[in-house]
Every structure is written in C-alpha cells, then in structure tokens.
Write a protein that holds these residues in place. Structure first.
Motif, PDB file in Angstrom:
ATOM      1  N   LYS A 273       0.828  -1.287   0.118  1.00 37.12           N
ATOM      2  CA  LYS A 273       0.251  -0.103   0.112  1.00 37.12           C
ATOM      3  C   LYS A 273       0.889   1.208   0.012  1.00 37.12           C
ATOM      4  CE  LYS A 273      -4.028  -1.901   0.831  1.00 37.12           C
ATOM      5  NZ  LYS A 273      -4.917  -2.572  -0.401  1.00 37.12           N
ATOM      6  N   CYS A 274       2.051   1.317   0.370  1.00 35.94           N
ATOM      7  CA  CYS A 274       3.018   2.516   0.698  1.00 35.94           C
ATOM      8  C   CYS A 274       3.975   2.483   0.048  1.00 35.94           C
ATOM      9  CB  CYS A 274       3.295   2.653   2.219  1.00 35.94           C
ATOM     10  SG  CYS A 274       1.936   2.723   3.173  1.00 35.94           S
ATOM     11  N   SER A 275       4.153   1.859  -1.322  1.00 36.34           N
ATOM     12  CA  SER A 275       5.445   1.866  -2.107  1.00 36.34           C
ATOM     13  C   SER A 275       6.194   3.145  -2.478  1.00 36.34           C
ATOM     14  CB  SER A 275       5.224   1.096  -3.551  1.00 36.34           C
ATOM     15  OG  SER A 275       3.995   1.778  -4.256  1.00 36.34           O
ATOM     16  N   ASP A 276       5.432   4.286  -2.759  1.00 36.32           N
ATOM     17  CA  ASP A 276       5.879   5.394  -3.009  1.00 36.32           C
ATOM     18  C   ASP A 276       6.740   6.153  -1.487  1.00 36.32           C
ATOM     19  OD1 ASP A 276       5.036   5.401  -5.648  1.00 36.32           O
ATOM     20  OD2 ASP A 276       3.506   7.152  -5.354  1.00 36.32           O
ATOM     21  N   ASP A 277       6.198   5.826  -0.696  1.00 34.88           N
ATOM     22  CA  ASP A 277       6.449   6.220   0.717  1.00 34.88           C
ATOM     23  C   ASP A 277       7.800   5.706   1.040  1.00 34.88           C
ATOM     24  OD1 ASP A 277       4.929   8.615   1.306  1.00 34.88           O
ATOM     25  OD2 ASP A 277       3.196   7.071   1.888  1.00 34.88           O
ATOM     26  N   LEU A 278       7.574   4.336   0.891  1.00 36.44           N
ATOM     27  CA  LEU A 278       8.649   3.400   1.160  1.00 36.44           C
ATOM     28  C   LEU A 278       9.945   3.713   0.310  1.00 36.44           C
ATOM     29  CD1 LEU A 278       7.099   0.207   2.421  1.00 36.44           C
ATOM     30  CD2 LEU A 278       7.993   1.924   3.705  1.00 36.44           C
ATOM     31  N   LYS A 279       9.723   3.814  -0.945  1.00 40.93           N
ATOM     32  CA  LYS A 279      10.854   4.064  -1.757  1.00 40.93           C
ATOM     33  C   LYS A 279      11.479   5.363  -1.260  1.00 40.93           C
ATOM     34  CE  LYS A 279       9.036   2.163  -6.048  1.00 40.93           C
ATOM     35  NZ  LYS A 279       7.863   2.642  -6.804  1.00 40.93           N
ATOM     36  N   SER A 301      19.340  -2.598   1.705  1.00 42.76           N
ATOM     37  CA  SER A 301      18.608  -1.318   1.510  1.00 42.76           C
ATOM     38  C   SER A 301      17.288  -1.509   2.462  1.00 42.76           C
ATOM     39  CB  SER A 301      18.307  -0.979   0.025  1.00 42.76           C
ATOM     40  OG  SER A 301      17.361  -2.151  -0.178  1.00 42.76           O
ATOM     41  N   LEU A 302      16.484  -0.476   2.815  1.00 43.75           N
ATOM     42  CA  LEU A 302      15.136  -0.729   3.360  1.00 43.75           C
ATOM     43  C   LEU A 302      14.305  -1.913   2.957  1.00 43.75           C
ATOM     44  CD1 LEU A 302      13.619   0.242   5.843  1.00 43.75           C
ATOM     45  CD2 LEU A 302      12.548   1.899   4.195  1.00 43.75           C
ATOM     46  N   LEU A 303      13.963  -1.869   1.645  1.00 42.50           N
ATOM     47  CA  LEU A 303      13.304  -2.522   1.024  1.00 42.50           C
ATOM     48  C   LEU A 303      13.783  -4.148   1.070  1.00 42.50           C
ATOM     49  CD1 LEU A 303      11.704  -0.468  -1.723  1.00 42.50           C
ATOM     50  CD2 LEU A 303      10.550  -1.309   0.129  1.00 42.50           C
ATOM     51  N   GLU A 304      14.998  -4.190   1.056  1.00 43.57           N
ATOM     52  CA  GLU A 304      15.886  -5.472   0.902  1.00 43.57           C
ATOM     53  C   GLU A 304      15.531  -6.098   2.533  1.00 43.57           C
ATOM     54  OE1 GLU A 304      19.379  -5.151  -2.427  1.00 43.57           O
ATOM     55  OE2 GLU A 304      19.621  -4.551  -0.365  1.00 43.57           O
TER      56      GLU A 304
END
Ligand code: 4AD
Ligand code: MG
Length: 477
Positions: A273-279, A301-304
């Motif tokens: 739901k928050c892909s833009d914010d998490l990027k 990285s954060l997403l990793e």
C-alpha cells in the motif's frame, strides 16, 4: 468546484479536464512553477502559473508553506519528472505563510530541529511518509486480526492494578497535591481520591485482556500504554502504543507462529500500500548511511531488509543456547560488551540482543524459555522448575520488538509465585478468578507499535515515528 486530491490527479488518465486542487506550497520556482502537496501522497503536483497575467502581489504571496487553491486544466506535462500538471487559470491564496519565519524551508533539516517543530515536521516529505506508513500499518494490524476472527478489546487506560511489573507507572490522582489528605497512620488517604483508591496509567492491557480471552477465545488490544522509566534511549517512549493478542488454548509454539505470521502480514500489507513512501524512505536512509563509516553501514537497503523478513523464518533459539553463544562471542571475550555475560541467569541487554540478531544469526530471532526470575509472575513455569515459557522477538536495528509468553494457568502454581514475589492476591482477585473458573492453557504477546514503525520506515529514533513523542523532560505540544 470540489477539489480533487493530488494523489488522484497524479493518477488520472483523463487530461484536458477542469480541476481544482488545494494544498500547501512546497516550492515556487521561477515565478511560475508551484510544487503543491496536500498530504495525500508524497508526490507534489506541478502547477504552472501564468505569471504574465497574475498580479505581482499575488505572485509574492506564493511562498513555501502557504495554503493555496488552484483551478485550471489538467494537462500532460512537457517537463521531466511528472506525467501531468495543472495549467493554472485561477489561483487563490487561502492562508499566507511568512517566508522569513516559516521553519520548514525546502532544505535539509536536522532531526533534532524537526522534533522541536513536531507540529510542522509532518509537512516535510520524510514525516509525511512516516505518518502515512504508520496509519497503514495500524490498519493492517486490525485487518489481520479481524480476518482471523479476533475480537478487538479496549482495556482500561486507568488501572487499579499495579502488579504487572512491566515498568514504573504514572500515578493518576485528583487529590490536591499541595494539601494531601492523610489517614490516621499519617499516610496519604487514597479513600478520598477520585476512585477511592490508588490508581495509575496502564503499562499493558494484558491482564484484563486475559479475562476476555477466557470467554471470547481470541482477542487483541491496540491502545496507548505508559511507562515512567527514566530511559532516555532511541527505543523508549513514556507513552507508546501496544498491540496485545491473547489466545485461549494456544501454547508457546502457537504463540510464536502467530507473532511471526502477524508481523509478516502487516509488513507485506504496508509494502503493497505504501510503495511510494517506502521508496522515498529507502533513499533517505541511503543518504543517511553515506555519512556513516563503512563498517556501520547496513548491508541491505530498506526494502531488501523488509523483504528479508518476509522471506525468512525467524530463528527460534532458547535462552540457554543464546547464553552459550554470547559467552563464547568475541565482544564478550574481548570485554567489548558493557555488561559481560558470565553465567546462566543474566538478563540480556540490548547490546546482547543486537549481537545475536545482527552479528550471529543475521535474521530476526525468537528467544524462548527464559529464567523465571528475570520474567513476570504470570509466565508458565517449565518442568525444569527454573525457566518459564517466555518469548522475546528480536529485530535487527531494534532489539526487542515483541515480548510474550504462555501464561501460568495452574492456580496453585500462580498463587505460590505471587506469594513469593509479594504480589497482592486481594488486588488481583479478578485475575485469579480466571484460574478458578474454567482455566485453560493460553498465550499472548505484546508488540510495541512504534518499534514496528521504526523497523518499517528505517528510522533510527523512536521519537521520529510517533506524532508527538513523550519522553523524560519532554511533553511539548
Ligand atoms: O515486553 P513488554 O514489557 O511486555 C508486556 O507488556 C506484556 N504484558 C506483553 C504481553 O505479553 N501481552 O512490552 C511489550 C513490547 C516490547 O517488546 C516493546 O516492543 C514495547 O512493548 N515496549 C516499548 N516501546 C516503546 N517504549 C517503551 N518504553 C517500551 N517498553 C516496551
Ligand atoms: Mg519485554
């Protein structure tokens, strides 16, 4: 004309339509390009002002922080960086912002400065993103439990029970502090207090939650909790939100399964739901890491990191195994730990927890079967007579994120433990009733919500993931 959210405008496939947007000016370039944000997304919409036909005094009032309403045509953008933009036909200043005095200038601010301006920091990209992620995470918590048929229970915030032992408590009173009523023994007469007894703000909804689990089967709480410890760390708040599920007939293994599944679900939900914010938060973290020495930089990285938690089972390790690992570890032998681990029974400090997670196992760890005397009275005693069915979940960069246990369901064992610790039976008569009337195996845990938000946003100080943090010597706003 009704205004449309910036998020919807940016996703709109229909151009050449008349639209209205309302929001706050982030920047105004070349007397022509407004970057407008309304909080619906991290992305701004570009609004192109017809500066030749806009009065000079209006142009001057388009400053960072001002609230504006723009009406115009949504068109495909010729510039790089955005698909659409608004060709402004009418611009209205809704609220001026003094450009000399507005603290949130479009430049890099220190997190300390932003904390002092917690009422305005949410207007920055980072804090907008953090607060949207926090909101989605809390929805995910409800979504998970509701889908599984758990009943949401609102346990009291003011409590008459101060026996849980989870931490120092804040007292609640309406007695006049400058003129306290005394009883015959010369002590404060709490019979004259608002509730006719001594009361505190709750440190946990668990004990009340247990009584509901023994009727409704599966329950969860999600509410504010308070601890008056003087812990000035980047992991402690005096007021924080806790999620506490409690499940009848679950043993400790079921409890671990539930906690792991739950954490993975809420992280996955939020990533979707928050892909833009998490990027954005990922790139913020990368920037921050650059200023650290190589050795301290995160390998992922954060997403990793978030994906890693989704893709890997949490490592389950007994306290006894953990002590062996720590005793033999290099920082212990070289006396690099502040608290050296010598023997079984030692309480683990966050340095030890982080060593296990970050250096030794390199994945989330569930430690279980702790020594009875370093854990709370209500945890189930193992057959060995010296350990209890406790579990803590440890996360990289955070340390303890969850604390829980299988509860002592045997009346006699519980009473004996309470006696040994001097915990008042009269005060907890209602808790003991659950063990008298249809007692059963049950388990639960508490997840510190802000510690979860810390992990998901990649922030490093817990004060930056709650709107208005309460910490020792700080209750501004
Ligand atoms: O480990 P704790 O103290 O456990 C309990 O309160 C149990 N009653 C939970 C249960 O079994 N239902 O706290 C649970 C979690 C911790 O793991 C941590 O994540 C968080 O609450 N926590 C804090 N978060 C922020 N600031 C503090 N001062 C915290 N203290 C605990
Ligand atoms: Mg704990």
């Amino acid at each position: 004309m009704k205004h449309t959210k910036v998020k919807d405008l940016l996703n709109s496939a229909v151009t050449l339509q008349e639209v209205n947007a309302k929001g706050w000016v982030r920047t105004f370039r070349n007397n022509q390009f407004i970057a407008l944000n309304d909080g619906s997304t991290i992305n701004n919409i570009q609004c192109v002002v017809d500066f030749e036909n806009t009065p000079e005094d209006i142009l001057k009032r388009i400053t960072t922080g001002a609230a504006v309403s723009v009406t115009g045509t949504l068109v495909e953008s010729k510039g790089a960086g955005q698909k659409v933009e608004i060709q402004v036909a009418k611009l209205e200043i809704l609220g001026d912002s003094d450009p000399e005095k507005f603290p949130m200038q479009p430049k890099k601010h220190s997190l300390e400065f932003l904390r002092e301006n917690a009422h305005l920091r949410v207007r920055t990209n980072a804090f907008g993103a953090i607060m949207r992620v926090r909101s989605v995470l809390s929805f995910a918590v409800h979504s998970y439990f509701q889908q599984k048929g758990f009943v949401y229970v609102n346990t009291p915030i003011i409590t008459g029970a101060d026996a849980e032992g989870a931490g120092e408590m804040f007292q609640v009173t309406s007695l006049p502090l400058e003129n306290l009523p005394k009883n015959e023994e010369g002590n404060i007469d709490y019979k004259k207090d608002f509730f006719g007894k001594h009361t505190n703000l709750t440190v946990s909804g668990q004990l009340e939650g247990e009584t509901f689990a023994m009727a409704l089967g599966q329950i969860y709480t999600f509410g504010p909790t308070f601890r008056a410890e003087n812990s000035n760390t980047s992991r402690h708040l005096a007021e924080f939100w806790m999620i506490e599920p409690e499940v009848a007939f679950n043993d400790l293994d079921d409890n671990m399964d539930l906690a792991e599944d739950f954490i993975q679900y809420v992280i996955k939900y939020t990533m979707e739901k928050c892909s833009d914010d998490l990027k954005f938060l990922e790139s913020r973290l990368l920037e921050e890491e650059k200023s650290k020495p190589q050795a301290e930089r995160s390998e992922m990285s954060l997403l990793e990191k978030l994906n890693f938690v989704l893709d890997n089972k949490f490592k389950r390790v007994s306290y006894t195994e953990a002590i062996d690992i720590l005793r033999d570890s290099t920082p212990n032998k070289k006396k690099k730990f502040q608290y050296i681990i010598n023997e079984w029974g030692a309480d683990l400090q966050s340095e030890h927890e982080r060593y296990l997670v970050e250096k030794h196992f390199k994945c989330p760890v569930i430690l279980f079967d702790y020594p009875a005397n370093i854990k709370a009275f209500y945890m189930r005693l193992n057959e060995d007579g010296k350990t209890v069915r406790a579990m803590d979940i440890l996360f990289p960069g955070i340390g303890e994120i969850v604390g829980g246990s299988q509860r002592e369901e045997r009346y006699d064992v519980l009473i004996e433990k309470m006696k040994a610790l001097g915990i008042s039976e009269e005060e907890l008569w209602w808790y003991l009733d659950t063990r008298k009337f249809g007692s059963a195996v049950h388990s639960g845990f508490g997840l510190g919500f802000e510690r979860l938000v810390l992990f998901v946003t990649g922030m490093s100080n817990i004060r930056d993931v709650i709107p208005f943090p309460r910490t020792p010597m700080n209750a501004e706003f």
